[in-house]
Motif scaffolding. Structure first.
Motif, PDB file in Angstrom:
ATOM      1  N   ARG A  92     -13.269  -2.980  12.181  1.00 28.63           N
ATOM      2  CA  ARG A  92     -13.562  -2.045  11.274  1.00 28.63           C
ATOM      3  C   ARG A  92     -12.209  -1.398  10.621  1.00 28.63           C
ATOM      4  N   ASP A  93     -11.379  -1.951  11.046  1.00 31.96           N
ATOM      5  CA  ASP A  93     -10.088  -1.369  11.085  1.00 31.96           C
ATOM      6  C   ASP A  93      -9.060  -2.511  10.296  1.00 31.96           C
ATOM      7  N   SER A  94      -9.528  -4.202   9.689  1.00 29.89           N
ATOM      8  CA  SER A  94      -8.912  -5.235   9.550  1.00 29.89           C
ATOM      9  C   SER A  94      -8.190  -5.074   8.526  1.00 29.89           C
ATOM     10  N   ILE A  95      -9.604  -4.145   7.630  1.00 31.75           N
ATOM     11  CA  ILE A  95      -8.195  -4.776   5.996  1.00 31.75           C
ATOM     12  C   ILE A  95      -6.982  -3.037   5.954  1.00 31.75           C
ATOM     13  N   TYR A  96      -7.191  -2.678   6.395  1.00 29.23           N
ATOM     14  CA  TYR A  96      -5.649  -1.421   6.639  1.00 29.23           C
ATOM     15  C   TYR A  96      -5.120  -2.214   7.621  1.00 29.23           C
ATOM     16  N   ILE A  97      -5.086  -3.039   8.469  1.00 28.86           N
ATOM     17  CA  ILE A  97      -4.672  -3.584   9.944  1.00 28.86           C
ATOM     18  C   ILE A  97      -3.601  -4.314   8.847  1.00 28.86           C
ATOM     19  N   SER A 122      10.010  -0.455  -2.532  1.00 26.31           N
ATOM     20  CA  SER A 122       9.832  -1.747  -3.243  1.00 26.31           C
ATOM     21  C   SER A 122       8.729  -1.630  -4.050  1.00 26.31           C
ATOM     22  N   ALA A 123       8.624  -2.141  -5.363  1.00 25.59           N
ATOM     23  CA  ALA A 123       7.674  -2.744  -5.898  1.00 25.59           C
ATOM     24  C   ALA A 123       6.529  -2.805  -4.986  1.00 25.59           C
ATOM     25  N   ILE A 124       7.005  -4.281  -4.146  1.00 22.56           N
ATOM     26  CA  ILE A 124       5.224  -4.953  -3.513  1.00 22.56           C
ATOM     27  C   ILE A 124       4.359  -3.702  -2.459  1.00 22.56           C
ATOM     28  N   GLU A 125       5.423  -2.873  -2.126  1.00 22.33           N
ATOM     29  CA  GLU A 125       5.152  -1.376  -0.755  1.00 22.33           C
ATOM     30  C   GLU A 125       4.232  -0.762  -2.117  1.00 22.33           C
ATOM     31  N   ASN A 126       4.930  -0.657  -2.966  1.00 21.57           N
ATOM     32  CA  ASN A 126       4.024   0.353  -4.536  1.00 21.57           C
ATOM     33  C   ASN A 126       2.500  -0.432  -4.284  1.00 21.57           C
ATOM     34  N   TYR A 127       2.608  -1.609  -4.741  1.00 19.87           N
ATOM     35  CA  TYR A 127       1.389  -2.557  -5.270  1.00 19.87           C
ATOM     36  C   TYR A 127       0.776  -2.419  -3.677  1.00 19.87           C
ATOM     37  N   LEU A 128       1.346  -2.411  -1.985  1.00 23.44           N
ATOM     38  CA  LEU A 128       0.779  -2.343  -1.113  1.00 23.44           C
ATOM     39  C   LEU A 128      -0.658  -0.994  -1.278  1.00 23.44           C
ATOM     40  N   TRP A 130      -1.181   0.656  -4.227  1.00 26.85           N
ATOM     41  CA  TRP A 130      -1.965   1.241  -4.575  1.00 26.85           C
ATOM     42  C   TRP A 130      -4.012   0.429  -4.494  1.00 26.85           C
ATOM     43  N   LEU A 131      -3.934  -0.865  -3.656  1.00 27.93           N
ATOM     44  CA  LEU A 131      -4.708  -1.262  -2.709  1.00 27.93           C
ATOM     45  C   LEU A 131      -4.831  -0.259  -1.863  1.00 27.93           C
ATOM     46  N   ALA A 132      -4.318  -0.369  -0.873  1.00 28.78           N
ATOM     47  CA  ALA A 132      -5.022   0.626   0.165  1.00 28.78           C
ATOM     48  C   ALA A 132      -6.085   1.648  -0.537  1.00 28.78           C
TER      49      ALA A 132
END
Length: 170
Positions: A92-97, A122-128, A130-132
């Motif tokens: 149930r939480d797998s994607i967020y985990i 960092s840029a990748i943290e911003n990307y994450l 946005w994905l969330a």
């Protein structure tokens, strides 16, 4: 009354659970100035993982976090005859985990590289982030467009959220 009419109850249960975790979220701000890398790493690992340990445990053990209990909704197996298994609770939480784990690995590597808590993302943290956010919006769209109000994470886990008055443990 529809057993699946849970949108607002789920919304407010999420707010309640979020408020419960504000003190743990503040942990980052308490340790941010620490020069002890071990304390920084342990602190952020605890901060990043505690909410998921909480939701997985409570969805598995009772089908309700404290917020869901207060809002009279329960997460159950899609058959509506039993609670979730431990695996279903994780799914149930797998994607967020996964997103949080990637973010945690990046943050820990930055702490190890700098020897301190990094300021700014960092840029990748911003990307994450946005994905969330995108995942969250897809979850809401899915929940609002099917009869049983199942979000994507409910389909992944084989779960459904029902109003408490409709739960009859078999």
């Amino acid at each position: 009354m529809n057993r699946y009419n849970t949108f607002w109850r789920r919304f407010f249960s999420g707010l309640i659970d979020g408020i419960i975790f504000v003190p743990i979220g503040l942990l980052d701000y308490l340790i941010i100035d620490s020069e002890n890398v071990s304390i920084l790493i342990l602190g952020v690992a605890f901060s990043y993982s505690s909410f998921y340990v909480y939701t997985i445990y409570f969805h598995w053990s009772s089908g309700q976090t404290l917020g869901k209990n207060w809002m009279d909704v329960r997460v159950v197996d899609k058959s509506e005859t039993r609670l979730l298994t431990f695996r279903q609770s994780i799914m149930r939480d797998s994607i967020y985990i996964i997103l949080e784990l990637i973010g945690l690995i990046i943050l820990i590597s930055r702490i190890l590289e700098l020897g301190r808590y990094p300021l700014g993302e960092s840029a990748i943290e911003n990307y994450l982030d946005w994905l969330a956010t995108l995942w969250f919006l897809l979850e809401i769209a899915t929940m609002l467009t099917n009869k049983r109000r199942r979000a994507i994470h409910d389909f992944l886990a084989g779960s459904v959220v029902i109003r408490e008055e409709f739960w009859k443990k078999v």
